[in-house]
Design a protein around this motif. Sequence first.
Motif, PDB file in Angstrom:
ATOM      1  N   GLU A  77       0.887  -1.016   0.160  1.00  0.00           N
ATOM      2  CA  GLU A  77       0.050  -0.138   0.021  1.00  0.00           C
ATOM      3  C   GLU A  77       0.928   1.235   0.054  1.00  0.00           C
ATOM      4  O   GLU A  77       0.386   2.341  -0.626  1.00  0.00           O
ATOM      5  CB  GLU A  77      -1.111   0.019   1.392  1.00  0.00           C
ATOM      6  N   VAL A  78       1.883   1.053   0.854  1.00  0.00           N
ATOM      7  CA  VAL A  78       2.971   2.309   0.847  1.00  0.00           C
ATOM      8  C   VAL A  78       3.777   2.606  -0.217  1.00  0.00           C
ATOM      9  O   VAL A  78       4.208   3.381  -0.798  1.00  0.00           O
ATOM     10  CB  VAL A  78       3.612   2.119   2.208  1.00  0.00           C
ATOM     11  N   ALA A  79       4.353   1.402  -0.653  1.00  0.00           N
ATOM     12  CA  ALA A  79       5.473   1.480  -1.730  1.00  0.00           C
ATOM     13  C   ALA A  79       5.132   0.137  -2.817  1.00  0.00           C
ATOM     14  O   ALA A  79       5.108  -1.101  -2.690  1.00  0.00           O
ATOM     15  CB  ALA A  79       6.665   0.809  -1.125  1.00  0.00           C
ATOM     16  N   PRO A  80       4.142   0.548  -4.002  1.00  0.00           N
ATOM     17  CA  PRO A  80       3.633  -0.363  -4.685  1.00  0.00           C
ATOM     18  C   PRO A  80       4.726  -1.540  -5.471  1.00  0.00           C
ATOM     19  O   PRO A  80       5.864  -1.217  -5.362  1.00  0.00           O
ATOM     20  CB  PRO A  80       3.226   0.650  -6.142  1.00  0.00           C
ATOM     21  N   ALA A  81       4.148  -2.516  -5.851  1.00  0.00           N
ATOM     22  CA  ALA A  81       5.077  -3.572  -6.345  1.00  0.00           C
ATOM     23  C   ALA A  81       6.049  -3.157  -7.380  1.00  0.00           C
ATOM     24  O   ALA A  81       7.041  -3.925  -7.932  1.00  0.00           O
ATOM     25  CB  ALA A  81       4.086  -4.573  -6.843  1.00  0.00           C
ATOM     26  N   TYR A  82       5.669  -2.297  -8.374  1.00  0.00           N
ATOM     27  CA  TYR A  82       6.591  -1.904  -9.457  1.00  0.00           C
ATOM     28  C   TYR A  82       7.870  -1.341  -8.997  1.00  0.00           C
ATOM     29  O   TYR A  82       8.833  -1.178  -9.508  1.00  0.00           O
ATOM     30  CB  TYR A  82       5.748  -1.037 -10.276  1.00  0.00           C
ATOM     31  N   LEU A  83       8.022  -0.727  -7.775  1.00  0.00           N
ATOM     32  CA  LEU A  83       9.371  -0.454  -7.016  1.00  0.00           C
ATOM     33  C   LEU A  83      10.052  -1.694  -6.486  1.00  0.00           C
ATOM     34  O   LEU A  83       9.610  -2.367  -5.969  1.00  0.00           O
ATOM     35  CB  LEU A  83       8.833   0.569  -5.899  1.00  0.00           C
ATOM     36  N   SER A  84      11.371  -1.394  -6.864  1.00  0.00           N
ATOM     37  CA  SER A  84      12.304  -2.490  -6.329  1.00  0.00           C
ATOM     38  C   SER A  84      12.334  -2.428  -4.847  1.00  0.00           C
ATOM     39  O   SER A  84      11.980  -1.329  -4.184  1.00  0.00           O
ATOM     40  CB  SER A  84      13.835  -2.290  -7.081  1.00  0.00           C
TER      41      SER A  84
END
Length: 102
Positions: free
Chosen positions: A52-59
């Motif tokens: 929720e805080v850091a979406p999955a597309y971020l490494s």
Amino acid sequence: MHAVVRQAVRDVRTAPPQPPADPPADPALAVLRAVVDDLAASAHAIGELMFEVAPAYLSDTDAAHGVLALLCEQIGESLEHGLAARPYAMSGDRRALHGTVL
């Protein structure tokens, strides 16, 4: 775009596996299994929060340097555990937690 990615990630995620139907014969083992299942369920919830805080597309690196370090500090979770919970929340595979939570 953000909403589309978020929905796609939710569609791909799997729920944590259900506990085995047959309880172990040893009562101590049954208690231990329940503790491990509770830890795994907590890790799954933390992983979903991390997404929720850091979406999955971020490494993991981008997420950690972004907001996850601050979030983990605020909720009293180590960054290592928070990062391990992300792939677990995505796959439901407890091996993602090996060496960190379980």
